[in-house]
Scaffold this motif. Structure first.
Motif, PDB file in Angstrom:
ATOM      1  N   THR A 216       0.828  -1.204   0.000  1.00  0.00           N
ATOM      2  CA  THR A 216       0.000   0.000   0.000  1.00  0.00           C
ATOM      3  C   THR A 216       0.863   1.256   0.000  1.00  0.00           C
ATOM      4  O   THR A 216       0.615   2.198  -0.758  1.00  0.00           O
ATOM      5  CB  THR A 216      -0.913   0.008   1.240  1.00  0.00           C
ATOM      6  OG1 THR A 216      -1.614  -1.216   1.286  1.00  0.00           O
ATOM      7  CG2 THR A 216      -1.883   1.155   1.193  1.00  0.00           C
TER       8      THR A 216
ATOM      9  N   TRP B  11      -9.922   9.191  -5.575  1.00  0.00           N
ATOM     10  CA  TRP B  11      -9.847   7.818  -5.066  1.00  0.00           C
ATOM     11  C   TRP B  11      -8.670   7.662  -4.100  1.00  0.00           C
ATOM     12  O   TRP B  11      -8.811   7.148  -2.998  1.00  0.00           O
ATOM     13  CB  TRP B  11      -9.731   6.857  -6.253  1.00  0.00           C
ATOM     14  CG  TRP B  11      -9.490   5.439  -5.893  1.00  0.00           C
ATOM     15  CD1 TRP B  11      -8.392   4.699  -6.187  1.00  0.00           C
ATOM     16  CD2 TRP B  11     -10.367   4.576  -5.159  1.00  0.00           C
ATOM     17  NE1 TRP B  11      -8.527   3.432  -5.685  1.00  0.00           N
ATOM     18  CE2 TRP B  11      -9.733   3.326  -5.044  1.00  0.00           C
ATOM     19  CE3 TRP B  11     -11.626   4.746  -4.567  1.00  0.00           C
ATOM     20  CZ2 TRP B  11     -10.304   2.249  -4.370  1.00  0.00           C
ATOM     21  CZ3 TRP B  11     -12.193   3.669  -3.907  1.00  0.00           C
ATOM     22  CH2 TRP B  11     -11.534   2.441  -3.821  1.00  0.00           C
TER      23      TRP B  11
ATOM     24  N   LEU C 243      -9.250   9.479  -0.990  1.00  0.00           N
ATOM     25  CA  LEU C 243     -10.155   8.710  -0.133  1.00  0.00           C
ATOM     26  C   LEU C 243      -9.356   7.667   0.651  1.00  0.00           C
ATOM     27  O   LEU C 243      -9.512   7.516   1.868  1.00  0.00           O
ATOM     28  CB  LEU C 243     -11.223   8.038  -0.998  1.00  0.00           C
ATOM     29  CG  LEU C 243     -12.266   7.249  -0.222  1.00  0.00           C
ATOM     30  CD1 LEU C 243     -13.157   8.213   0.531  1.00  0.00           C
ATOM     31  CD2 LEU C 243     -13.104   6.395  -1.164  1.00  0.00           C
ATOM     32  N   ILE C 244      -8.475   6.948  -0.060  1.00  0.00           N
ATOM     33  CA  ILE C 244      -7.676   5.923   0.613  1.00  0.00           C
ATOM     34  C   ILE C 244      -6.843   6.553   1.725  1.00  0.00           C
ATOM     35  O   ILE C 244      -6.768   6.038   2.842  1.00  0.00           O
ATOM     36  CB  ILE C 244      -6.754   5.208  -0.396  1.00  0.00           C
ATOM     37  CG1 ILE C 244      -7.586   4.458  -1.424  1.00  0.00           C
ATOM     38  CG2 ILE C 244      -5.819   4.254   0.316  1.00  0.00           C
ATOM     39  CD1 ILE C 244      -6.774   3.709  -2.448  1.00  0.00           C
TER      40      ILE C 244
ATOM     41  N   ASN D  50      -8.897   7.608   4.639  1.00  0.00           N
ATOM     42  CA  ASN D  50      -9.286   6.367   5.281  1.00  0.00           C
ATOM     43  C   ASN D  50      -8.219   5.829   6.217  1.00  0.00           C
ATOM     44  O   ASN D  50      -8.491   5.446   7.354  1.00  0.00           O
ATOM     45  CB  ASN D  50      -9.448   5.348   4.169  1.00  0.00           C
ATOM     46  CG  ASN D  50     -10.670   4.574   4.370  1.00  0.00           C
ATOM     47  OD1 ASN D  50     -10.787   3.931   5.388  1.00  0.00           O
ATOM     48  ND2 ASN D  50     -11.593   4.668   3.456  1.00  0.00           N
ATOM     49  N   ILE D  51      -6.980   5.795   5.700  1.00  0.00           N
ATOM     50  CA  ILE D  51      -5.889   5.230   6.490  1.00  0.00           C
ATOM     51  C   ILE D  51      -5.652   6.076   7.732  1.00  0.00           C
ATOM     52  O   ILE D  51      -5.500   5.549   8.839  1.00  0.00           O
ATOM     53  CB  ILE D  51      -4.615   5.136   5.628  1.00  0.00           C
ATOM     54  CG1 ILE D  51      -4.810   4.046   4.578  1.00  0.00           C
ATOM     55  CG2 ILE D  51      -3.405   4.814   6.482  1.00  0.00           C
ATOM     56  CD1 ILE D  51      -3.772   4.042   3.492  1.00  0.00           C
TER      57      ILE D  51
ATOM     58  N   ASN E  72      -7.765   7.901   9.305  1.00  0.00           N
ATOM     59  CA  ASN E  72      -8.838   7.712  10.274  1.00  0.00           C
ATOM     60  C   ASN E  72      -8.770   6.343  10.935  1.00  0.00           C
ATOM     61  O   ASN E  72      -9.010   6.213  12.134  1.00  0.00           O
ATOM     62  CB  ASN E  72     -10.192   7.909   9.609  1.00  0.00           C
ATOM     63  CG  ASN E  72     -10.509   9.378   9.433  1.00  0.00           C
ATOM     64  OD1 ASN E  72     -10.162  10.193  10.285  1.00  0.00           O
ATOM     65  ND2 ASN E  72     -11.106   9.726   8.326  1.00  0.00           N
ATOM     66  N   LEU E  73      -8.416   5.325  10.133  1.00  0.00           N
ATOM     67  CA  LEU E  73      -8.312   3.982  10.717  1.00  0.00           C
ATOM     68  C   LEU E  73      -7.294   3.979  11.840  1.00  0.00           C
ATOM     69  O   LEU E  73      -7.458   3.304  12.852  1.00  0.00           O
ATOM     70  CB  LEU E  73      -7.887   2.974   9.652  1.00  0.00           C
ATOM     71  CG  LEU E  73      -8.996   2.347   8.828  1.00  0.00           C
ATOM     72  CD1 LEU E  73      -8.408   1.274   7.933  1.00  0.00           C
ATOM     73  CD2 LEU E  73     -10.065   1.752   9.716  1.00  0.00           C
TER      74      LEU E  73
END
Lengths: 263, 457, 435
Positions: free
Chosen positions: C238, C251, C254-255, C258-259, C261-262
């Motif tokens: 990744t 996109w 977004l990834i 996302n990461i 926030n995760l």
């Protein structure tokens, strides 16, 4: 004004006087045995190629070099005859007497009013709000900024243009009513029009303050200063009336720099 | 173990395929006296990929679905009486069957038969899958091997498949988030079918213990999350009261004052503090901090609960000091040196500069950091599970015991879980709330910090 | 000239006012500085108190007390019919031998109560010890021998000074009679403290003196192995994709969001995901390192990705340009040049992620790793505990002696964490490059 070249090398009549001043940054020596007098009520320009030690000298006068790790100063540097590096001298007090304007305009992220009021506030120079208002207005006025910002004193100082910011910083410095103002390439980040305004301002301030200005623009030195000191590789090469330095330099090095052979 | 052997065999086959592919590439190029399009290794990799990828994909699918498949078959073969038991009882039975299949003795003859059946199924299953994967691996390798030609663009093909792997990997994060949201939503919706959404969100009473058994009369229980929220807030607040001043002042001292020698001791100490697992802090809270707080309370004639919010919050605060300190350190050092010089140049002392110029300039970043810390405090689990109570009391007295969202999630899910009782499902509804709250805080915090960084970059 | 005079007056006033306020301002400066120093000192003090408490309560956990008893291997008890049948020998009442030996030494005319008190001073493991001796060497039957037997947790606590030994003191774990017996044994040199091998070789147990961390260590090892196998390749891939290949579009944005926030999602939520997906959908075995390892892999994936991207960013673009100038394909640039240079940074990040995973507890509770498991797991599919969960379980036990075991287990856990961090630091130091 005397035209005698070396007559003023006398601590008694000068505001700031350096004698055999050495400065080291760690292993590296930045200034070598500098003897220089700065006269009251004049603009003194420090010129020279970059890295020549002119900024270092400037920063010694209000001891900004204290912040640099490993900076050592030896020799003597006096303000009104008393040693700036004396153990009993308080830097806060010193800096209230010797203000500074920096290369890049650095207004605090506060309102225009609070920027100018900051110095008087920390030093307690105003007894009440009215007096503080007066100091702020006066300083903005002297800095030639009042007309431009009168109606937005509560807006952030960082929202002004570069030239306005720099004049705000000058207003901030004079609000403390210092005796000496140090300027470290104050116009290097400004456009020509803003530069002209600041230079005009410096010329006006000369009446009230002793000014030392570091510049790498020889034209600027010629325009604003009465005396000019030329530094090279940490040594003071030559000092004299500005006109003389630019028309009739005594040292070949100075001549080389002035005529643009290096720099 | 068997699966591992199979995987190793497949790997060996792929290595072999690589060697054969490489050799073939040399040979073909020589025979046709034509230069290869790519380095020979790429032809080898290409054959190896054809050999390994499909086989491993099938193996992975099998591993994913084998347990459920075998389970279904075993359950289908159980006597009807056992098959018709409620789902959770069947789970227990299946576990017993599994245990029996591993060689543990079982008293029940039916289960013994089922265990044999289970083993049998697994053996057959393995034999089938081993045959399929090895065949596919060989077929794939042969297919690719025969197609090797000098003009075959092997490198782009290999690179394309690596690219697919890279892209696929980067979507795992997305799928994790989707998985979290879906699994929480799905179970939470089931919960909200049993308990009203409004009752859950605004109810002032939390007592899920009432409904441990779904067949009991009057087992509705009460699922109002307000007491949990207030408890969470109370403990988070206490922790911030401890962590914010200590963390912020530590950061200020370290970035603006400390000699290198002090920093050399303090920085690693804070890093160690940050690295200690929270379960250790939970133990520390129970064994040391709570008794101290109790006895101090007694001196002042206060009665302190054994599991007071103060003890849990205090220890949680200690764990948050390094976080606040390092985040503040980042934003304080990001404040341009020119601003400090401006203040020093006017004759400000160090503390005046920090308080009146540096901190106001760093404020947005610090606020962002504090929000992140609050989010961490809200989601922190082990300390409160060990040191905070279970009683969902609606109080703001730090000396009393309160409970938190995370404590309840753990309590509801540890032990027997029945996925048809509101008690178990409530944990997912709480998890959904927790996820929503922390996500909101994080998004806001990251946004603020980002904005702040841009300002001074 | 009047203006100059005014300015001079103002400057003089400045100097005087500044001087007048200087004392107060420097006092404020000193206070502020002291606050900062105090904050640091307090934080360090908390750490010191925490570690001090753990060590003080836990170091005795690495030792165990044994009692020397003259045991008579009474044939009447072990093998009344003299057949030496292995099954008879294996199932004989060895606890009775222990009780007899204790009674013979300390209270020959003990009544039932006294005998109960006596036997509760010796671990139930003592009977196993005797059984192993006898089944290994049936010739012992009928003889007498002095044997070092494992003491019970209570006697162990008193003997190590973790519980009071004055009769009648608050918090006594032994009664007065037992304390007196212990005194007699100690005086006769019939007690000793040895290295607690049980602690490092056994699984969990209800009896503190028989409980060990080996099961949890093996469980942690299996879990971390799975976590590493899953999260390292995924994380590196990744990071490489996002840093080296991904176009900047919504996109990839977004990834990225996302990461980030995760990375901040509470770990207990990952536990819920594990329960709902890995256990309920894929039916992975409950309490197993497989399920635990997968959950932990998802938890430390963001850490590895973020560290990996930072390491890739640190590789100067000039390297990529140099390789590209020689005609290397983008993938060759990355795999031949960028990735090897970034690898130390990636490994450091991975080790730190693993260290975090090793200490993670809450999500594992969700997938059932709180079960009481005595057996040492043999594969990642067996139910097992992990170190932090074992600590949690022991911390919740009511027996006083588990406080010591908990602290000792924490010391072991911290030792693992410290060594992992050391490896990360050494790696960083050794491969640190300045461009």
């Amino acid at each position: 004004m005397t035209m005698n070249l070396y007559a003023a090398q006398n601590p008694a009549s000068s505001k700031v006087a350096a004698r055999a001043l050495d400065v080291h940054y760690g292993e590296k020596q930045a200034l070598f045995a500098v003897d220089l007098d700065i006269r009251a009520g004049e603009v003194t320009a420090l010129i020279g190629p970059s890295g020549c030690g002119k900024s270092t000298f400037l920063r010694c006068i209000n001891r900004m070099n204290d912040m640099v790790d490993g900076a050592r100063v030896s020799g003597s540097l006096t303000l009104d005859g008393s040693d700036i590096y004396d153990r009993n001298v308080d830097v806060v007090q010193l800096r209230a007497r010797v203000g500074m304007v920096f290369q890049k305009p650095n207004p605090f992220p506060k309102s225009i009013y609070d920027n100018v009021a900051y110095g008087p506030r920390i030093h307690g120079l105003a007894r009440d709000q009215a007096e503080l208002d007066e100091i702020v207005m006066n300083s903005l006025e002297k800095a030639g900024l009042l007309g431009e910002v009168e109606d937005r004193l509560q807006e952030s100082g960082t929202g002004l243009s570069g030239g306005q910011q720099q004049r705000l910083c000058i207003a901030r410095a004079i609000a403390v009513a210092p005796e000496v103002i140090l300027m470290d390439e104050p116009c290097s980040a400004l456009d020509p029009i803003a530069t002209a305004k600041v230079e005009e301002l410096i010329d006006e301030l000369r009446e009230n303050f002793t000014i030392v200005i570091v510049t790498h623009s020889m034209q600027q030195a010629a325009r604003v200063s009465q005396r000019t000191a030329f530094f090279h590789l940490g040594k003071l090469i030559e000092v004299g009336d500005t006109e003389q330095i630019f028309t009739n330099p005594q040292q070949p090095l100075t001549q080389g720099y002035i005529t643009g052979r290096f720099g | 173990m068997q699966t591992l052997t199979l995987a190793v065999v497949l790997l060996l086959l792929s290595t072999l395929a690589f060697q054969l592919g490489r050799k073939r590439a040399f040979a073909v190029s020589e025979r046709q006296s034509m230069p290869l399009h790519s380095l020979p290794g790429y032809y080898g990799s290409w054959v190896a990929l054809w050999c390994g990828l499909p086989a491993f994909a099938i193996l992975a699918l099998w591993l994913m679905f084998e347990p459920s498949l075998v389970r279904e078959l075993v359950v289908a073969d159980l006597p009807a009486a056992m098959r018709d038991l409620p789902a959770d009882r069947v789970d227990v039975l299946v576990n017993e069957v599994r245990n029996a299949a591993m060689g543990h003795a079982t008293a029940d003859a039916d289960l013994a038969v089922a265990a044999e059946h289970y083993n049998h199924l697994r053996h057959i299953g393995f034999a089938v899958i081993a045959a399929i994967t090895v065949t596919i691996a060989l077929a794939g390798a042969a297919f690719a091997w025969r197609r090797i030609q000098p003009e075959l663009r092997a490198r782009p093909r290999v690179e394309a498949s690596v690219n697919v792997f890279l892209v696929a990997s980067s979507t795992v994060a997305i799928f994790t988030t989707i998985g979290i949201v879906l699994s929480l939503l799905f179970e939470a919706m089931r919960f909200f079918n049993m308990v009203g959404f409004m009752d859950f969100l605004f109810g002032l009473n939390w007592s899920p213990q009432m409904s441990t058994r779904s067949d009991q009369v009057g087992s509705s229980g009460a699922f109002g999350m307000i007491p949990l929220l207030t408890g969470t807030m109370l403990i988070s607040l206490i922790s911030m009261v401890v962590a914010l001043p200590l963390g912020l002042f530590s950061a200020i001292y370290m970035s603006e004052y400390a000699q290198p020698r002090v920093r050399a001791v303090a920085k690693p100490a804070l890093e160690i503090l940050a690295g200690i697992p929270t379960v250790v802090f939970g133990f520390f809270a129970v064994i040391t901090v709570a008794p101290v707080i109790r006895s101090v309370g007694e001196v002042f004639g206060l009665s302190v609960a054994a599991e007071s919010a103060l003890a849990a919050g205090f220890v949680m605060g200690i764990t948050l000091i390094p976080l606040i300190s390092s985040l503040s350190d980042d934003v304080i050092t990001a404040v341009p040196q020119s601003l400090r010089e401006g203040a020093f140049g006017l004759g400000a002392t160090r503390s005046e500069t920090i308080r009146q110029v540096v901190l106001p300039a760093a404020l947005p970043g610090i606020v962002g950091g504090v929000l992140l810390a609050v989010s961490r405090a809200i989601g922190e689990t082990m300390i409160v599970v060990m040191a905070a109570g279970l009683s969902a009391k609606l109080t703001f007295n730090p000396l009393e015991a309160v409970t938190t969202v995370t404590v309840q999630i753990v309590t509801l899910l540890v032990g027997d879980t029945e996925f048809d009782s509101p008690k178990t499902l409530a944990a997912f509804a709480l998890g959904l709330m927790l996820f929503a709250i922390t996500l909101g805080l994080n998004v806001v915090a990251l946004h603020i910090v980002q904005k702040y960084r841009e300002k001074y970059d | 000239m009047t203006e100059m005079a005014q300015t001079t007056a103002a400057a003089t006033r400045t100097a005087e006012t500044v001087a007048a306020r200087l004392g107060r301002r420097y006092a404020a400066e000193r206070r502020f500085r002291a606050l900062g120093l105090a904050s640091i000192l307090m934080s360090v003090a908390f750490l010191a108190i925490l570690l001090g408490t753990i060590v003080q309560k836990g170091w005795t956990g690495f030792m165990q007390t044994q009692i020397a008893l003259e045991v008579s291997f009474d044939p009447q008890v072990i093998d009344p019919d003299g057949g030496r049948d292995p099954l008879t020998l294996d199932t004989a009442d060895y606890a009775d031998l222990v009780r007899n030996a204790m009674a013979a030494r300390l209270a020959p005319d003990a009544d039932r109560n006294a005998r109960r008190d006596l036997s509760s001073m010796v671990s139930t493991m003592a009977a196993d010890q005797l059984r192993r001796m006898v089944t290994g060497n049936p010739a012992l039957i009928g003889t007498k021998a002095t044997v070092w037997l494992l003491a019970s947790d209570k006697l162990d606590m008193v003997s190590k000074g973790q519980a009071p030994r004055q009769p009648g003191a608050v918090g006594n774990v032994l009664n007065d009679r037992q304390l007196a017996w212990l005194g007699a044994l100690e005086e006769a040199g019939q007690t000793r403290k040895t290295f607690n091998t049980t602690f490092f070789t056994a699984g969990d147990s209800r009896a503190p003196e028989q409980a060990g961390i080996w099961g949890a260590v093996v469980g942690s090892f299996f879990s971390l192995a799975i976590t590493l196998l899953v999260s390292f390749p995924l994380g590196v891939a990744t990071a490489v994709y996002l840093e080296e290949f991904a176009p900047t579009n919504r996109w990839t944005d977004l990834i990225e969001v996302n990461i980030n926030n995760l990375a901040a999602v509470p770990s207990v939520v990952f536990g819920l995901l594990g329960l709902a997906v890995f256990l309920n959908v894929f039916h992975l075995p409950r309490s197993s390192p497989v399920a635990g390892g997968l959950v932990l892999a998802l938890i430390c994936l963001p850490t590895i990705i973020i560290a990996g991207r930072a390491a890739l960013k640190a590789v100067p673009p000039s390297i990529r340009q140099a390789a590209a100038g020689l005609g290397a394909s983008p993938l060759q640039i990355v795999s031949h040049h960028v990735l090897p240079l970034a690898m130390p940074g990636m490994l450091t990040g991975t080790i730190l992620g693993m260290a975090r995973a090793l200490g993670e507890t809450a999500p594992l509770l969700m997938i059932g790793m709180v079960a009481f498991i005595v057996d040492i797991p043999k594969s990642p599919l067996d139910p097992s505990a992990v170190l932090p969960v074992q600590i949690y379980l022991w911390a919740g036990s009511s027996e006083r002696a588990f406080v010591e075991k908990t602290s000792a287990a924490i010391m072991v856990l911290l030792l693992f964490l410290v060594s992992m961090n050391m490896v990360a630091i050494i790696l960083r130091k050794k491969f640190e490059r300045r461009w």
